[in-house]
Design a protein around this motif. Structure first.
Motif, mmCIF file in Angstrom:
data_model
loop_
_atom_site.group_PDB
_atom_site.id
_atom_site.type_symbol
_atom_site.label_atom_id
_atom_site.label_comp_id
_atom_site.label_asym_id
_atom_site.label_seq_id
_atom_site.Cartn_x
_atom_site.Cartn_y
_atom_site.Cartn_z
ATOM 1 N N LEU A 115 -6.131 -11.942 -9.252
ATOM 2 C CA LEU A 115 -6.907 -11.138 -9.812
ATOM 3 C C LEU A 115 -7.407 -11.134 -11.214
ATOM 4 N N LYS A 116 -6.409 -11.671 -11.947
ATOM 5 C CA LYS A 116 -6.668 -11.952 -13.358
ATOM 6 C C LYS A 116 -7.832 -13.093 -13.494
ATOM 7 N N GLU A 117 -7.823 -13.942 -12.377
ATOM 8 C CA GLU A 117 -8.821 -15.186 -12.586
ATOM 9 C C GLU A 117 -10.045 -14.763 -11.607
ATOM 10 N N ARG A 118 -10.071 -13.504 -11.278
ATOM 11 C CA ARG A 118 -11.241 -13.087 -10.567
ATOM 12 C C ARG A 118 -11.527 -13.871 -9.134
ATOM 13 N N ARG A 119 -10.672 -14.109 -8.507
ATOM 14 C CA ARG A 119 -10.737 -14.848 -7.204
ATOM 15 C C ARG A 119 -10.433 -13.968 -6.385
ATOM 16 N N PRO A 120 -10.974 -14.000 -4.883
ATOM 17 C CA PRO A 120 -10.739 -13.246 -3.951
ATOM 18 C C PRO A 120 -9.157 -12.932 -3.528
ATOM 19 N N LEU A 121 -9.072 -11.688 -3.252
ATOM 20 C CA LEU A 121 -7.623 -11.143 -3.167
ATOM 21 C C LEU A 121 -7.781 -10.024 -1.755
ATOM 22 N N LEU A 122 -7.196 -10.566 -0.463
ATOM 23 C CA LEU A 122 -7.186 -9.564 0.563
ATOM 24 C C LEU A 122 -6.006 -9.160 0.847
ATOM 25 N N LEU A 123 -5.992 -7.683 0.945
ATOM 26 C CA LEU A 123 -4.611 -7.233 1.343
ATOM 27 C C LEU A 123 -4.759 -6.599 2.623
ATOM 28 N N ALA A 124 -3.905 -7.020 3.553
ATOM 29 C CA ALA A 124 -3.971 -6.337 4.946
ATOM 30 C C ALA A 124 -2.890 -5.376 4.986
ATOM 31 N N VAL A 125 -2.990 -4.277 4.392
ATOM 32 C CA VAL A 125 -2.190 -3.331 4.094
ATOM 33 C C VAL A 125 -1.775 -2.586 5.617
ATOM 34 N N ARG A 126 -0.543 -2.425 5.687
ATOM 35 C CA ARG A 126 0.000 -1.719 6.997
ATOM 36 C C ARG A 126 1.111 -0.918 7.012
ATOM 37 N N GLU A 127 0.405 0.359 7.205
ATOM 38 C CA GLU A 127 1.263 1.597 7.214
ATOM 39 C C GLU A 127 0.437 2.719 7.742
ATOM 40 N N THR A 128 1.057 3.670 8.528
ATOM 41 C CA THR A 128 0.488 4.927 8.998
ATOM 42 C C THR A 128 1.676 5.892 9.275
ATOM 43 N N PRO A 129 1.153 7.164 9.006
ATOM 44 C CA PRO A 129 0.306 7.586 8.055
ATOM 45 C C PRO A 129 0.231 7.238 6.716
ATOM 46 N N LEU A 130 -0.951 7.627 5.989
ATOM 47 C CA LEU A 130 -0.890 7.031 4.630
ATOM 48 C C LEU A 130 -0.919 8.402 3.825
ATOM 49 N N ASN A 131 0.096 8.273 2.605
ATOM 50 C CA ASN A 131 0.315 9.518 1.694
ATOM 51 C C ASN A 131 -0.357 9.067 0.415
ATOM 52 N N ARG A 132 -0.530 10.208 -0.270
ATOM 53 C CA ARG A 132 -1.171 10.018 -1.753
ATOM 54 C C ARG A 132 -0.810 8.735 -2.476
ATOM 55 N N THR A 133 0.267 8.474 -2.492
ATOM 56 C CA THR A 133 0.810 7.450 -3.168
ATOM 57 C C THR A 133 0.187 6.189 -2.712
ATOM 58 N N HIS A 134 0.276 5.945 -1.345
ATOM 59 C CA HIS A 134 -0.498 4.767 -0.824
ATOM 60 C C HIS A 134 -2.066 4.614 -0.942
ATOM 61 N N LEU A 135 -2.661 5.864 -0.972
ATOM 62 C CA LEU A 135 -4.073 5.780 -1.055
ATOM 63 C C LEU A 135 -4.438 5.683 -2.464
ATOM 64 N N SER A 136 -3.691 6.206 -3.594
ATOM 65 C CA SER A 136 -3.835 5.871 -4.873
ATOM 66 C C SER A 136 -3.681 4.235 -5.118
ATOM 67 N N ASN A 137 -2.629 3.773 -4.698
ATOM 68 C CA ASN A 137 -2.619 2.395 -5.149
ATOM 69 C C ASN A 137 -3.492 1.626 -4.398
ATOM 70 N N MET A 138 -4.119 1.921 -3.129
ATOM 71 C CA MET A 138 -5.120 1.125 -2.525
ATOM 72 C C MET A 138 -6.433 1.156 -3.454
ATOM 73 N N LEU A 139 -6.773 2.240 -3.956
ATOM 74 C CA LEU A 139 -7.668 2.674 -4.949
ATOM 75 C C LEU A 139 -7.500 1.665 -6.238
ATOM 76 N N ALA A 140 -6.290 1.864 -6.876
ATOM 77 C CA ALA A 140 -6.090 1.090 -7.949
ATOM 78 C C ALA A 140 -6.107 -0.554 -7.624
ATOM 79 N N ALA A 141 -5.706 -0.888 -6.504
ATOM 80 C CA ALA A 141 -5.740 -2.412 -6.071
ATOM 81 C C ALA A 141 -7.377 -2.904 -6.115
ATOM 82 N N HIS A 142 -7.941 -1.933 -5.538
ATOM 83 C CA HIS A 142 -9.608 -1.958 -5.275
ATOM 84 C C HIS A 142 -10.206 -2.089 -6.642
ATOM 85 N N ASP A 143 -9.864 -1.299 -7.438
ATOM 86 C CA ASP A 143 -10.507 -1.103 -8.776
ATOM 87 C C ASP A 143 -10.038 -2.591 -9.559
#
Length: 193
Positions: A115-143
């Motif tokens: 991330l710090k080197e601005r290279r592609p990082l793909l996260l194949a996240v695996r969970e269901t259902p998703l809780n608010r913490t999961h969604l918040s962490n996905m958004l933070a990683a995306h950002d």
């Protein structure tokens, strides 16, 4: 990926379910002569053995494995020139560490470096259902610059086997990495007209 050298990526394997996606993805990378270096968490090693009956060292074409606790390994530094990193599958615990910059092991540190080197990082996240913490962490990683790509199967290519589903997802990961895929290996969406 640069055309003047063989692409080189880091593969991170965590303790989430979904190991069946690994072999087809690795075969697609091997067909394009992508050099793969791997890091597997302790839980990832156990789930890989449970779901596929193999040790990480038997996954081809991973040419080099780094211990999850070796912070002196080359990919722990941005000066090591990797083109990208894929975490497949990515557990919610690893997602949380990556999203919040917590480097508890080499896998997390490599994601942080990617991330710090601005290279592609793909996260194949695996969970269901998703809780608010999961969604918040996905958004933070995306950002922070990661691409969130859960291994969700598609069905427009008329898969006949789990291998077909996994290969199609692997081809999508290759697309996101900028790695060409033999078009006979994947059926793409085609509209009539």
């Amino acid at each position: 990926m640069t055309a003047d050298k063989r692409p080189r990526i880091i593969l991170g394997i965590t303790g989430a379910t979904g190991m069946l996606y690994l072999p087809p993805f690795l075969r697609l990378l091997a067909a394009q002569q992508v050099e793969v270096h791997g890091i597997v968490s302790e839980a990832g090693r156990k789930v890989l053995q449970f779901e596929l009956g193999v040790q990480p060292e038997h996954l081809a074409p991973v040419s080099r494995w780094f211990s999850h606790d070796d912070f002196f390994a080359p990919p722990a530094s941005g000066s090591s020139l990797y083109d990208a990193m894929v975490v497949l599958p990515c557990s919610m615990g690893s997602l949380a560490a990556i999203a919040r910059g917590y480097c508890a092991n080499l896998l997390h540190r490599c994601a942080d470096v990617t991330l710090k080197e601005r290279r592609p990082l793909l996260l194949a996240v695996r969970e269901t259902p998703l809780n608010r913490t999961h969604l918040s962490n996905m958004l933070a990683a995306h950002d922070a610059g990661a691409t969130i790509c859960p291994p969700m199967p598609s069905f427009y290519h008329s898969p006949q086997t789990l291998e077909d589903l996994a290969r199609h997802f692997g081809a999508r990961l290759c697309d996101l990495l900028g790695v060409s895929v033999d078009e006979t290996e994947v059926k793409r969406w085609a509209q009539e007209g």
